[in-house]
Scaffold this motif. Sequence first.
Motif, PDB file in Angstrom:
ATOM      1  N   TYR A 153       0.837  -1.194   0.000  1.00 27.36           N
ATOM      2  CA  TYR A 153       0.000   0.000   0.000  1.00 27.36           C
ATOM      3  C   TYR A 153       0.881   1.257   0.000  1.00 27.36           C
ATOM      4  N   VAL A 205       1.204   4.314  -2.865  1.00 27.74           N
ATOM      5  CA  VAL A 205       1.167   5.754  -2.573  1.00 27.74           C
ATOM      6  C   VAL A 205       2.446   6.414  -3.100  1.00 27.74           C
ATOM      7  N   TYR A 240       6.265  13.310 -14.169  1.00 30.86           N
ATOM      8  CA  TYR A 240       5.475  13.844 -15.282  1.00 30.86           C
ATOM      9  C   TYR A 240       5.612  15.366 -15.337  1.00 30.86           C
ATOM     10  N   SER A 291       1.865  10.903 -19.973  1.00 28.57           N
ATOM     11  CA  SER A 291       0.712  11.099 -19.093  1.00 28.57           C
ATOM     12  C   SER A 291       1.069  10.600 -17.702  1.00 28.57           C
ATOM     13  N   ILE A 292       0.268  10.974 -16.702  1.00 28.97           N
ATOM     14  CA  ILE A 292       0.553  10.542 -15.331  1.00 28.97           C
ATOM     15  C   ILE A 292       0.481   9.023 -15.191  1.00 28.97           C
ATOM     16  N   ILE A 330     -11.700   8.566   1.905  1.00 27.04           N
ATOM     17  CA  ILE A 330     -10.706   7.864   1.082  1.00 27.04           C
ATOM     18  C   ILE A 330     -11.243   7.635  -0.325  1.00 27.04           C
ATOM     19  N   VAL A 380      -7.326  13.732 -11.697  1.00 26.20           N
ATOM     20  CA  VAL A 380      -6.089  14.410 -12.100  1.00 26.20           C
ATOM     21  C   VAL A 380      -5.315  13.559 -13.107  1.00 26.20           C
ATOM     22  N   MET A 381      -5.243  12.248 -12.823  1.00 17.87           N
ATOM     23  CA  MET A 381      -4.522  11.326 -13.715  1.00 17.87           C
ATOM     24  C   MET A 381      -5.115  11.331 -15.119  1.00 17.87           C
ATOM     25  N   SER A 383      -4.463  14.149 -17.379  1.00 13.09           N
ATOM     26  CA  SER A 383      -3.126  14.256 -17.976  1.00 13.09           C
ATOM     27  C   SER A 383      -2.999  13.422 -19.259  1.00 13.09           C
ATOM     28  N   VAL A 384      -3.982  12.513 -19.490  1.00 12.55           N
ATOM     29  CA  VAL A 384      -3.962  11.720 -20.719  1.00 12.55           C
ATOM     30  C   VAL A 384      -4.580  12.563 -21.831  1.00 12.55           C
ATOM     31  N   TYR A 396      -1.425  19.566 -11.374  1.00  4.78           N
ATOM     32  CA  TYR A 396      -0.970  18.168 -11.322  1.00  4.78           C
ATOM     33  C   TYR A 396      -0.389  17.830  -9.950  1.00  4.78           C
ATOM     34  N   LEU A 397       0.038  18.887  -9.223  1.00  2.00           N
ATOM     35  CA  LEU A 397       0.575  18.675  -7.878  1.00  2.00           C
ATOM     36  C   LEU A 397      -0.483  18.124  -6.925  1.00  2.00           C
ATOM     37  N   VAL A 400      -1.775  15.439  -6.924  1.00  2.00           N
ATOM     38  CA  VAL A 400      -1.557  14.021  -6.607  1.00  2.00           C
ATOM     39  C   VAL A 400      -0.940  13.842  -5.235  1.00  2.00           C
ATOM     40  N   ILE A 401      -0.465  14.968  -4.644  1.00  2.00           N
ATOM     41  CA  ILE A 401       0.050  14.890  -3.270  1.00  2.00           C
ATOM     42  C   ILE A 401      -1.049  14.383  -2.337  1.00  2.00           C
ATOM     43  N   ALA A 447      -2.406  11.780  -2.582  1.00  2.00           N
ATOM     44  CA  ALA A 447      -2.155  10.351  -2.368  1.00  2.00           C
ATOM     45  C   ALA A 447      -1.659  10.095  -0.957  1.00  2.00           C
ATOM     46  N   LEU A 448      -0.924  11.068  -0.393  1.00  2.00           N
ATOM     47  CA  LEU A 448      -0.427  10.904   0.982  1.00  2.00           C
ATOM     48  C   LEU A 448      -1.575  10.757   1.976  1.00  2.00           C
ATOM     49  N   MET A 490      -4.086   9.061   1.552  1.00  2.00           N
ATOM     50  CA  MET A 490      -4.539   7.673   1.513  1.00  2.00           C
ATOM     51  C   MET A 490      -3.960   6.854   2.671  1.00  2.00           C
ATOM     52  N   LEU A 491      -2.871   7.362   3.269  1.00  2.00           N
ATOM     53  CA  LEU A 491      -2.268   6.642   4.398  1.00  2.00           C
ATOM     54  C   LEU A 491      -3.215   6.579   5.596  1.00  2.00           C
TER      55      LEU A 491
END
Lengths: 271, 271, 271, 271
Positions: free
Chosen positions: A154, A158, A168, A179-180, B29, B39-40, B43-44, B110-111, B113-114, B116-117, B119-120
């Motif tokens: 996990y 992350v 990216y 892409s991301i 979550i 966000v991902m 970027s595509v 795009y930042l 995605v931080i 994701a932290l 998610m902990l």
Amino acid sequence: MKRSSRDIVHEIIFEADTPSGKLFDLLLIACIVLSILTVMLDSVQSLSAQYGDALYVLEWVFTILFTIEYFLRLWCVRKPFAYAGSFYGIVDLLSILPSYLSIIIAGSHYLLVIRALRMLRLFRVLKLAQYITEASALSDAMHASKRKIFVFLYCIVVLVVILGSLMYIVEAGGGGFTSIPKSIYWAIVTLTTVGYGDISPQTPLGQILASLIMIIGYAIIAVPTGIVTAEMTKSAISKSDISTQACPDCGRGGHSPKADYCMYCGSKMHI
Amino acid sequence: MKRSSRDIVHEIIFEADTPSGKLFDLLLIACIVLSILTVMLDSVQSLSAQYGDALYVLEWVFTILFTIEYFLRLWCVRKPFAYAGSFYGIVDLLSILPSYLSIIIAGSHYLLVIRALRMLRLFRVLKLAQYITEASALSDAMHASKRKIFVFLYCIVVLVVILGSLMYIVEAGGGGFTSIPKSIYWAIVTLTTVGYGDISPQTPLGQILASLIMIIGYAIIAVPTGIVTAEMTKSAISKSDISTQACPDCGRGGHSPKADYCMYCGSKMHI
Amino acid sequence: MKRSSRDIVHEIIFEADTPSGKLFDLLLIACIVLSILTVMLDSVQSLSAQYGDALYVLEWVFTILFTIEYFLRLWCVRKPFAYAGSFYGIVDLLSILPSYLSIIIAGSHYLLVIRALRMLRLFRVLKLAQYITEASALSDAMHASKRKIFVFLYCIVVLVVILGSLMYIVEAGGGGFTSIPKSIYWAIVTLTTVGYGDISPQTPLGQILASLIMIIGYAIIAVPTGIVTAEMTKSAISKSDISTQACPDCGRGGHSPKADYCMYCGSKMHI
Amino acid sequence: MKRSSRDIVHEIIFEADTPSGKLFDLLLIACIVLSILTVMLDSVQSLSAQYGDALYVLEWVFTILFTIEYFLRLWCVRKPFAYAGSFYGIVDLLSILPSYLSIIIAGSHYLLVIRALRMLRLFRVLKLAQYITEASALSDAMHASKRKIFVFLYCIVVLVVILGSLMYIVEAGGGGFTSIPKSIYWAIVTLTTVGYGDISPQTPLGQILASLIMIIGYAIIAVPTGIVTAEMTKSAISKSDISTQACPDCGRGGHSPKADYCMYCGSKMHI
């Protein structure tokens, strides 16, 4: 006491420690290996063009053999639904379905390689209780460290999401980082030290960040190793024997040699 | 005793072992995962061209939700500055800032995605004390071997600087070794066994040196593994339970299940 | 007792646990890092074209500083030859020679990166005895398993010679396998799981053999790990402190805090 | 008692702890290394074109020397068939055969690199009993975990067959996945973290599956490490010395220093 034909068939198909049962299992594994080879060779274009018909016939021969075997198993086991719902019961069914499916959907017969899972029966055939013990020692160590490995994986997920996205932004779409999701794929390829090289950083900043990711990956590869090694050392101390005999009712194995009743369905083990 | 609305909001947002707190964390979550996916996908290029507007709206919906959540956290905690300065407080703030920043600087979103932290937090939601224990066992082992790992990484840095420069001299700018920094980058790629192949030695002497580096890398990968494994075996012996409850005052977790007072700010835990 | 200027210079240059000695060492490491960066940046063509002159001057400034330092060390130490012959004495000399050599042989100044070895002094500066202990624990574990690692590496060499040659015969010069030495290079790249991909098997037989080599490499990577881990666990039990003080006579360190006389040259430690 | 010439030759050729025996073994290893280098250099086209004749003569000189040595071994050993059938006897024969074979089949002389196996004699020459002990400790740990490693490798084979086939179906022949055997080859390259990059997934679904395989490979690399480390720790406790002396009758080594009789053929050890 005279034994019914169902009992005899059961002994041949399900037992691995009688001569006939061992012979059957060895023949079965030979058939599985040959059938997998057939599917494999059929996927090679040059061979498929030349021997396509022969391979097609062989594939159906094996499928019909395995279909007969599947119904024999269902017939001779006392609790057919318990067998059909067990891991091996499902694998046995999945091993024949793709052939019939390929009549409707072309190409689906490649799924027949799922038969490879049936090769795991080998451990039962090897008869030597130690092999089973080793296999169960391995799976025990895996099972005990399951939660630690989940936490580890996990955190890895992350980590690669954040690192991939950073790359990216840094590489700004160059060098394959289009892409991301693709950058995250690259981060996984790098962190696991696989390193295909189809995507690789081109800017100095990207290469510095990539170097960091590699050194992190190098350091944290120690974590799963540490987890499993610790468990393995523990389990090496307390080894226990496991019988090679399967339950005559539900067909599941992994019982203690002292077991009188199946630990899954409660029926008597030694008839 | 009647509880104030602040106490109720605190229980929902900060606690992980009450039904409402657990539900909130799970919803949170889910939102985090969805917002990262947004966000991902943005970027595509092919998706961005088609669904760009919808993704843009979604991104702002999540940002506004997280902004409301952030101010609610500040409001219901008794010591808002302690929360704002804690690890999760900073992460929570960083998770919303990039959206507002993207109004001024294009591409900075795009930042996000931080996030994701955040998610902990899952480990707190899983409720089972063991997951926390596992996570803390992992981080303890990492923490205990921190100094050994620093010594190891420092030696690695010295090693790659020297080996990379040697390769630059040996290959004389050929095969991608165009500068010392790039050669050092290659040395890291090789020593960590990643091996992209974008830069690879072409001269016989360079290949001999590269072989040496690989075998060194193969041998010293054992060092971090040895370090962590030793610590992990030690920490496996002395396991201790950790509660999932967070302090109502400062919002920090990691307390013992027997704790009556927060070990960070000293306020009463169970109101 | 009045101390001579030599004693004062000795304390500044050689001791790491007096304030002046610590400051000197930190300044020295800063100079080393800057001088390495100078050499690195000089190798980047775009930077060299623009700032070549400034970098050239900087390089000579550092070289002259290090030359003065080297002669000061020789002057203040009681046994200059013992220092000159020690590991750090040789490294200190090698750190200044390439600059003077570059007057005669162009390009040899890149060898200045050997200065990176001087960065290992950092461990003495960190003052905290533990860092020294960790570093010595690591090197002890390496030292203890030296013979096992030699046996292991020797077997690896024998293995790659045979496997590489086999691949040369099997691939018959195709796919980059143009000679036995190159095939051996490929075998090392594969066995260590680096895998550049510049040379890769093209024939089915070659790919089967390569698969075998990979799986062997995957299995035997466990050997060095096992060796070092076993030693590390042992050494983790019996830790011993090591002083940060260097001998005033020969300049060598690594002494016990209880040491009254240098274990290398026998002269009194604490003046 | 006067010793016969056969006894003297036996001592020179087979013993490793007499001065003459040690000298002979060192000369032999030098010859083996030189002869391997000759074969290697002969495979490099540029060198072969220039020095082909000289290398050809050298190769035959070494072959004739080794042939004489082989017949001397057969003559001086009391039980020639026991020697001829032992590991080293077979290797010694295989080390000369390819030269004679190359008269009939061109190119077969590259098989001479099998001489590399003779280099393993070095451990006997090193005289220090510890090296033998280390080598045997390594091989003991390998031997003890033989069954666990078999179970592990068997599961890996089943895994790569299934994963490789899945990738073939997912990638549908693109990106180098032209057949199931080739996809299985790719799965091995990826799972062992080698990662050449000659075949790499191009579709998003393929890259997700590949990421999964990499993370699985990253996690299960811990298994062989755990197996060997556990065994190594065990065997590290019970070390036993082994003599460097070989039996005068059958030529096999690995005896205890206290041994009076060969443990393989029962003949007196010290004449």
